[in-house]
Structure formats: C-alpha cells, structure tokens
Design a protein around this motif. Structure first.
Motif, short mmCIF file in Angstrom:
data_model
loop_
_atom_site.label_atom_id
_atom_site.label_comp_id
_atom_site.label_asym_id
_atom_site.label_seq_id
_atom_site.Cartn_x
_atom_site.Cartn_y
_atom_site.Cartn_z
N TYR A 31 -65.41 21.97 39.28
CA TYR A 31 -64.65 20.50 39.28
C TYR A 31 -65.78 19.74 39.93
CZ TYR A 31 -60.12 22.17 39.58
OH TYR A 31 -59.36 23.42 39.59
N PRO A 32 -66.08 19.07 39.02
CA PRO A 32 -67.55 18.24 39.08
C PRO A 32 -67.26 16.78 40.60
CG PRO A 32 -66.59 17.87 37.00
CD PRO A 32 -65.49 17.99 38.06
N GLY A 33 -68.45 17.37 41.45
CA GLY A 33 -67.71 16.63 42.71
C GLY A 33 -68.31 15.22 43.13
N HIS A 34 -67.90 14.66 44.01
CA HIS A 34 -68.98 13.61 44.60
C HIS A 34 -69.55 13.47 45.31
CE1 HIS A 34 -71.53 9.70 44.56
NE2 HIS A 34 -71.01 9.41 46.11
N VAL A 35 -70.91 14.03 45.86
CA VAL A 35 -71.85 15.05 46.96
C VAL A 35 -72.32 13.59 47.88
CG1 VAL A 35 -72.95 16.23 47.40
CG2 VAL A 35 -72.56 16.77 45.48
N TYR A 36 -73.38 12.72 47.13
CA TYR A 36 -73.48 11.50 48.19
C TYR A 36 -74.24 10.90 47.03
CZ TYR A 36 -77.77 9.11 50.95
OH TYR A 36 -78.33 8.69 51.64
N TYR A 37 -73.77 9.34 48.10
CA TYR A 37 -74.47 7.94 46.97
C TYR A 37 -74.82 6.99 48.46
CZ TYR A 37 -75.41 3.98 44.01
OH TYR A 37 -75.88 3.21 43.54
N GLY A 38 -76.65 7.10 48.43
CA GLY A 38 -76.98 5.98 48.96
C GLY A 38 -78.42 6.11 49.13
N ALA A 39 -78.27 5.82 50.28
CA ALA A 39 -80.57 5.56 50.64
C ALA A 39 -81.16 7.31 50.00
CB ALA A 39 -80.96 5.26 52.20
N TYR A 40 -82.57 6.67 49.44
CA TYR A 40 -82.87 8.51 49.33
C TYR A 40 -83.65 9.04 49.79
CZ TYR A 40 -86.74 10.43 46.99
OH TYR A 40 -88.28 11.69 46.26
N LEU A 41 -83.29 10.08 49.16
CA LEU A 41 -82.94 11.93 49.62
C LEU A 41 -84.17 12.21 49.88
CD1 LEU A 41 -80.09 12.86 50.29
CD2 LEU A 41 -80.77 11.36 52.05
N GLU A 42 -85.24 12.09 49.95
CA GLU A 42 -86.34 13.46 49.91
C GLU A 42 -86.38 14.68 49.56
OE1 GLU A 42 -90.15 12.05 51.40
OE2 GLU A 42 -91.30 13.50 49.85
N HIS A 43 -85.72 15.33 50.88
CA HIS A 43 -85.00 16.34 50.80
C HIS A 43 -83.71 16.63 50.94
CE1 HIS A 43 -89.30 17.29 51.64
NE2 HIS A 43 -89.51 16.48 52.66
N MET A 44 -83.08 17.65 50.60
CA MET A 44 -81.46 17.57 50.84
C MET A 44 -80.54 19.31 51.09
SD MET A 44 -79.97 16.61 46.84
CE MET A 44 -80.38 17.68 45.60
N THR A 45 -81.35 19.93 51.56
CA THR A 45 -81.06 21.22 52.18
C THR A 45 -79.62 20.77 52.80
OG1 THR A 45 -82.93 21.84 52.92
CG2 THR A 45 -81.57 23.15 53.45
N GLY A 46 -78.82 21.56 52.84
CA GLY A 46 -77.22 21.36 53.82
C GLY A 46 -76.60 20.33 53.38
N ILE A 47 -76.74 19.31 51.39
CA ILE A 47 -76.03 18.51 51.84
C ILE A 47 -75.00 19.23 50.94
CG2 ILE A 47 -76.79 18.31 49.04
CD1 ILE A 47 -77.02 14.98 50.76
N GLU A 48 -74.62 19.73 50.85
CA GLU A 48 -72.94 20.02 49.97
C GLU A 48 -72.25 20.69 51.11
OE1 GLU A 48 -76.05 22.03 49.93
OE2 GLU A 48 -76.38 23.47 48.02
N ASP A 49 -72.13 20.52 52.03
CA ASP A 49 -71.69 20.70 52.75
C ASP A 49 -70.63 18.92 53.13
OD1 ASP A 49 -72.71 22.95 53.97
OD2 ASP A 49 -73.39 22.00 55.83
N VAL A 50 -70.98 18.20 52.67
CA VAL A 50 -70.25 16.71 52.92
C VAL A 50 -69.12 17.04 51.80
CG1 VAL A 50 -71.72 15.56 53.32
CG2 VAL A 50 -71.19 15.67 50.90
N LEU A 51 -68.88 18.32 51.05
CA LEU A 51 -68.15 17.94 49.76
C LEU A 51 -66.85 19.20 50.68
CD1 LEU A 51 -70.29 19.41 46.91
CD2 LEU A 51 -68.96 16.93 46.77
N ARG A 52 -67.00 20.10 52.26
CA ARG A 52 -66.06 20.46 52.86
C ARG A 52 -65.69 21.55 52.04
NH1 ARG A 52 -65.16 14.23 54.23
NH2 ARG A 52 -65.78 14.39 56.56
N ILE A 53 -66.14 21.74 51.28
CA ILE A 53 -65.39 23.57 50.23
C ILE A 53 -65.00 24.19 51.01
CG2 ILE A 53 -65.76 22.36 47.91
CD1 ILE A 53 -68.24 24.31 48.26
#
Ligand code: DGJ
Length: 757
Positions: A31-53
């Motif tokens: 499933y293509p999920g939307h993770v993030y849109y916003g201010a520039y992120l240089e690093h994104m460790t752990g960002i997947e959590d926002v999908l709440r899977i």
C-alpha cells in the motif's frame, strides 16, 4: 538528486529547497502510504512510525480480520474505493458488469530527470536540471486498472506537481467515474482552510474557516473553473498570518469542472482531494486505453500565506507561463468595450486611437461587436467575418490607419459560442451542445458550441485564422461568456456522454495551442465574462487574463489582492475606466484608478475622446509612470502588507525589484478616518544594513517623484515601518519608490560614518 529511494525502508523522499515529502510502501500488498509533507528533513530515522502500522488492529498483512479498519485509517497516498476505505475516494472505477471496487497497490517505480508533458493538457514544465519526477506504478489486480502516480519535484521551487495516468490493462471495458489528481492524507493538527469565492464582477474573495469533523468542498460543475469557486485551497494552522505559519497550498492546473475537498474523519485525520469534479464525469477505457488527469500543484511554506504566494509566483513564472511576452513590458492598451459597447464603427475607433496615440497608449483593442450582424448580444456568435457596415473597407485599412498612428491592433473573439441568430447556427444547428428532446437553455441569448468535435474546432479556427491573417493583428482577447448547460452531443455514443465536459476542455486547449502555433507572435489574453476562467490552465496559453468586469478601483483592490495571492501581477488584466463606474456607480479619483490598474497589465477602457483635458494630462503621466515602474511590477517580488478585504479601511502592498536596489509601495486609503495621525507600515525583505531613499509620487508636477527623498534605514522600515502621512478623503492613494543606498550609521556605535575630513 532531489528524489531518493531508501530501498530497505521502502521509503521515497522528495526534497525541494525547503520542503520534504515522504511516501512509504507498506505490507506485502504494497500500500502506498503518505508519511510526511512539510518542512525540509535532513534526517528521518523513525519517520515510518507516523503511519501507525504497529498499532492494533491496523497491521495490514497479519490482521486480515480487521482489514477495513486498516484501510479506513491508513494515510493513503491515493485512496481506492469500495473495499474498506470509507473516506472519500480519489478514484472510482466501474467494470463492464456494473461493479465498483478499486484499490491501487505498488508494483514498481521509476525516477526520471525533468518532467514529461501531459498529453493535451496544460502543465508545468522543467528541464532535466530543473526537476525530477517519481513515477509510482500501481495496479488494481482485480480490474486490471493500472495507475502511474507522478510527482515532479522542482530543484529551485518549493512545489510538487502531481497527476495520475490510468491505463486499462485488463481485457474488458472499464469506466473511470472519478479520477482525482491529488489525494493527501495528514494528521489533522486543527487546521483552517482558505478558499476564494465570488460571482461575476466580484471574483476571488477570500473565505477562511476552521475545519471540523465532516467534509468541506468547493467546486464547479459549470464547464469552466468559474466565478464562484476558484480551483485553489490552502490548509493551514490557525495561527497562520501573512508572514508566518504553516500553509499547504493546492492549485489545480485545469479550466473546467473541478472539486476540492478537505475532510476530517473520526481519527482527526485530514484528507484533501483535488481533481476533475466527479459529477457528470465518466470515462470509458477499453482494453489498452489510457486517461491522463490534469495536475495539481502542491506547495508548503512555514512562512505564512506570503510564503505560499512567493512559491506559486516563482513556479508560474519559471515553469508554467510559456509566452514570450512573460518578461516583456506589454503594450499599454485601450479597449473600446466600456467606451462604446456595441455602438461603434471604424470612424469612432480611429478617433479613440488618435487621442490615445497622442498620450502614449500603444494598442487599440476592438472588443465585441465587429463581426456578422452583431449589433447587440443576441446574435452573430459563430459568424467570424467583418461587419462591413461598421468597418467599411474591412479590417486591413482600419488596422493600417491605426498602425500609422504608431499603435498596434488587437481584436476580440468568443470562439466557443454560437448564437441561434447566426449563419453558423442556421447551417449547423447540431453544432450547439444540447440534450436530445430538450431545448437547450440560453444564457445571454447564446448557446455553447460543441468543441468536442474536431470539425467544429476546425471550422472556427479557420475563420479566426482568416481574420487574423487579413491584417496586422498583434493581440487577441479570447472571451467565453457562459457556463455550459445541456451538455449532450450526438458526436459521442451513449457510454461516452460522461466524457463531454472534459473533452470540451481538451478541445479548448487544442484550439488555443493551434492558434499560438499559427501566430507565434500573438499576445493572447484570456477572459471569461470577466474572470470566470482565471486559472493556471489558461495561464499556460496566455500570459495575461482579464481579472474581472468590475473595473471599479476599490472593488479591484480585493479582487486583485486575492488573484495576486496565487498569480504574478504581470498576469492580471487591469484597466482604468470612467466614473461613475459602470458596475458600481462609484466615483474614485483618476489617480487611484491608475494606481490600481498599474499593479496589473495596465490599460484603459473608456471613451478617451470624452475625457477632460485634466484627465488627459493624468493619462500621459500614468503612461510615464507605467514605463518607469513596470519592470519592477512585472518581475519583482510581491508582498501583501495590508488587506482592504480584511480591514475595510486601506490596502497596501510592496514589490521588491529583483536587483534588490529598489522597491515600490502602493497604498490606497479606502475610507478616511477621523484620527489625525499618520500610519506606519512595516515593509518586507529589505536590506537591514542599508538605508533607503523614500520618494513619494508627486501628484501634479511633470516630474514623477518628489525631488527630495527621505533617508530611512532598512531596519527601521522593516521594524518600525514606512510612514504614510495622513490623507483626507476616501479613495486616496499613494505610491512610494524606495532606493537602496549605503548606510550612514555604523552598526556598533550608531555614530555617523560620514565625518568631515
Ligand atoms: C465579457 C468581457 O469580460 C468584457 O470585457 C467584454 O469583452 C464582453 N464580454 C464583451 O461581450
């Protein structure tokens, strides 16, 4: 490269200079999920959590027991329909047996340099150095519907262009019943939504409201983007002001039916959808056939609405407007519509031209009424040949006379329409859109031509080409004065009638493309009963669009403010007209009318043979002012400083020259106040370490600016403000020109640097 794929994490990271957009592929199904849109992120460790899977019961593969719970809450990149996501869908497809159901999952992807053209559609463009495009190949296994979700990321602009291309890879027919261009799921952080609304002569007024549970939609089912709702939506945090706050802007590059929705669900998640309006839309895809959606521009800024404006202006100037006139000073034109309406002849036009040429006006535009037996708005649309009674001798001698005066010539057409009282209708009554057994509804006594048919487009274009080749014509105003109704055509079979609205828009785009191919030097201005088709789609064809038939300077403040929120000032058709104003009945000073029109393409729309000597002098001065200021107005960075729409008292905006050496500040006092005090307006983006000489426009004298410039530090202008002296009277205006000079004070001591030797 501004698009990266983190293979082990199945994440796509799309970067613009100050923003990041992240897509994640989830589960075995992909499933293509939307993770993030916003201010520039240089690093994104752990960002997947926002999908709440990892939260029960939403794990897609392990917990089929509650699959709909997953589908109904997962932030979908492009939401399917009918199988468990109960929010509003992005796509709906019906199979040959009448069943609906679609869920697009990831198959593969491609990242390409640059941006591909969208066949038959206006769209942003970019070279291989200026952009990269992610193409997510997705498929619905059951119907065989394939979709390519496209994301173009611009190297220099904080904007992303999204569109979708569908292909029927199955054997049986499919019917696309909804095909939105963009779907964006976000956690709702208590958002507000800003949209633009209006009617004829009151286009694009701002409306801002809080988003709450439920769905908020705007749209058009009129066959054109329309006066009523603009194909734009901004979602923002409530604290957002002009210069701060987080804003997500959505703008549709399309000129027909559209829908934009912002819906908040039971989990406080927000889904924004934008695309062709699903009402009256259905597109048949036989095996192997494709459908391309128009594109939506997404932009994010954490610098408030002004940040969004800057992004859109930059994008449209560099990646949407193709015209060679974009960076050119446009000829100052005089249009005869408000001067004469239908009551003119060659003599009258020449009289107008003579007076105009003497004052420095550079082009005469002959508006509605020059063709067929067009003596009023009840007839002759479709008969694009010169009315010899009005223009005896034809167009050529008239244009030659006007050229001899040193002026260019422009002409009006309404190519998409047909009058019942016309030769064209008498010959081809079936060329008007109509539903079988139903008499089509008239508006302004006219019907809409069925430009979904190639032979109709060809006929009209050939007539136009003949006229335009017959004389030295530099400019065309392409008008469109009614919404579409009775949208049926014998040209398409029953199962393709749902395609007519979109095919109409495709027909329009094809006609404008052909016109520009035939006349590559033509300056095209689009228009639709004022500003009913002021949209990014039309901007791809014409560098300027008529803003509104309301030429009252005060009404224009609001219309132009909201228009400039999205579009560069160089795109806004704006003219000085007579008072009392024909729409409002209001009388405003000639200077203020000039000032407001200067902030657009600039021109006149009045009977110049009847204006007073004093007003003629003012016209000559305004012409001079236009030449002095247009480079900054056309190319500069625009900042809204005060909104008359909001404060009901005054309006103010600033334009910084691209060189950084100068800026202009426009101020209009709508209503005088009893307070006997000046007003301080804080300016934007000046050099805090420089001084500025502030010159005020000299109202009467030959010189444009008062001789003495007042020295004020950039820091003071930005923090304490520019002093606007008190004015008496309503509808007064001021224009300031600021020139950057070296600072006299040293920063550390505050002492005067320039000491006697
Ligand atoms: C509507 C346009 O907005 C006007 O400027 C004028 O061209 C009329 N149509 C002519 O019919």
């Amino acid at each position: 490269m501004c698009i990266t794929y983190l293979k082990d994490r199945r994440l796509f990271k799309l970067d613009t200079p100050h923003t990041t957009y992240v897509i994640g592929i989830v589960g075995e199904d992909g499933y293509p999920g939307h993770v993030y849109y916003g201010a520039y992120l240089e690093h994104m460790t752990g960002i997947e959590d926002v999908l709440r899977i990892n939260e029960d019961p939403f794990t897609p593969d392990e917990n089929a027991r509650a699959k709909t719970a997953f589908l109904d809450s997962f932030p979908m990149e492009y939401a399917g329909h009918g199988v468990g996501d109960f929010r509003e869908s992005a796509v709906r497809v019906k199979d040959a047996h009448g069943h609906s159901g679609v869920m697009l999952t990831y198959v593969s992807h491609e990242i390409i340099k640059g941006k591909e053209k969208l066949p038959g559609l206006p769209a942003t463009f970019a070279t291989e150095e200026e952009a990269a495009t992610l193409k997510l190949y997705c498929k619905d296994e059951v119907t065989g519907l394939e979709a390519v979700l496209s994301y173009t990321v611009f190297e220099q602009v904080d904007a992303i262009a999204r569109s979708v291309r569908f292909t029927n890879a199955g054997q049986e027919d499919l019917f696309l019943e909804k095909a939105m261009s963009c779907c964006l799921d976000m956690d709702n952080r208590d958002f507000e939504v800003l949209t633009l609304h209006g009617e004829a002569t009151r286009e694009r007024h701002k409306a801002r409201r809080r988003l709450d549970y439920g769905s908020f939609s705007i749209g058009s089912v009129r066959g054109r983007s329309g006066h009523q709702d603009h194909p734009f939506m901004a979602v923002m945090i409530p604290e957002t002001t002009e210069h701060q706050g987080e804003v997500y802007g959505f703008h549709f590059v399309y000129s027909g039916n559209f829908k934009a929705t912002a819906a908040v669900n039971q989990f406080n998640s927000l889904r924004v959808l934008m695309g062709i309006h699903p009402e009256d839309f259905s597109w048949k895809l036989t095996s192997g056939e494709s459908f391309q959606t128009p594109e939506v521009i997404l932009t994010y800024s954490d610098k408030g609405l002004g940040g969004m404006t800057a992004n859109l202006h930059q994008l449209y100037r560099n990646h949407l407007i193709r015209s060679k006139y974009l960076h050119r000073k446009r000829p100052i034109l005089i249009n005869n519509w408000e001067a004469t309406y239908f009551d003119f002849n060659a003599e009258k036009l020449l009289d107008i031209a003579k007076e105009s040429a003497a004052l420095g006006i550079e082009m005469l535009v002959m508006d509605d009424g020059w063709f067929g037996n067009r003596y009023d708005d009840n007839r002759a649309l479709g008969d694009w040949f010169v009315n010899e009674e009005k223009l005896n001798g034809g167009l050529k001698p008239l244009v030659e006379e006007i050229n001899k005066l040193g002026m260019q010539f422009g002409i009006w057409f309404e190519p998409e329409m047909i009058s019942e009282d016309s030769d064209l209708y008498r010959e081809h009554p079936d060329w008007a859109l109509s539903l079988p057994s139903r008499k089509p509804s008239l508006y302004r006594n006219q019907l809409v031509l069925d430009i979904t048919r190639a032979e109709v487009r060809e006929h009209i274009l050939q007539q136009m080409f003949q006229v335009l080749h017959s004389a030295n014509i530099a400019y065309v105003k392409w008008d469109m004065n009614r919404s579409l109704s009775d949208v049926g055509t014998a040209a398409w079979p029953a199962d393709r009638q749902g395609e007519v609205y979109h095919r109409y828009v495709l027909g329009l785009y094809e006609m404008q493309e052909r016109l520009l191919e035939e006349f590559p030097n033509l300056l095209l201005e689009n228009c639709s009963a004022g500003g009913a088709r002021f949209d990014p789609g039309m901007l791809y064809y014409s560098p300027q669009i008529w803003c509104s038939d309301d030429t009252d300077a005060i009404e224009r403040l609001a219309i132009q403010e909201s228009t400039a929120m999205l579009y560069p000032l160089s795109t806004m058709g704006a003219h000085v007209s007579v008072c009392p104003n024909h729409v409002m009945g209001r009388t405003t000073p000639f200077e203020t009318r000039g000032m407001v029109a200067l902030a657009g393409t600039f021109g006149y729309e009045l009977d110049i043979t009847r204006v007073s000597g004093e007003e003629k002098q003012m016209i000559a001065r305004q012409v001079k002012l236009y030449h002095a200021c247009n480079d900054i107005i056309r190319e500069g960075d625009y900042y809204r400083l005060a909104s008359y729409q909001e404060n009901h008292l005054y309006d103010c905006f600033q334009i910084n020259a691209p060189t950084g050496e100068e800026c202009l500040v426009f101020y209009v006092q709508v209503l005088a106040e009893a307070k006997k005090r000046s007003r301080f307006i804080t300016l934007q983006n000046l050099d805090k370490d420089a001084d500025y000489l502030v010159y005020e426009l000299e109202p009467q004298s030959d010189a444009l600016w008062k001789e003495e410039g007042k020295r004020v530090s950039g820091a003071v202008l930005m923090k304490a403000g520019l002093q606007v002296e008190r004015m008496k009277g309503d509808f007064q205006s001021r224009l300031y020109r600021l020139k950057r000079i070296e600072c006299q004070e040293t920063a550390s001591t505050g002492s005067i640097a320039e000491q006697p030797a």
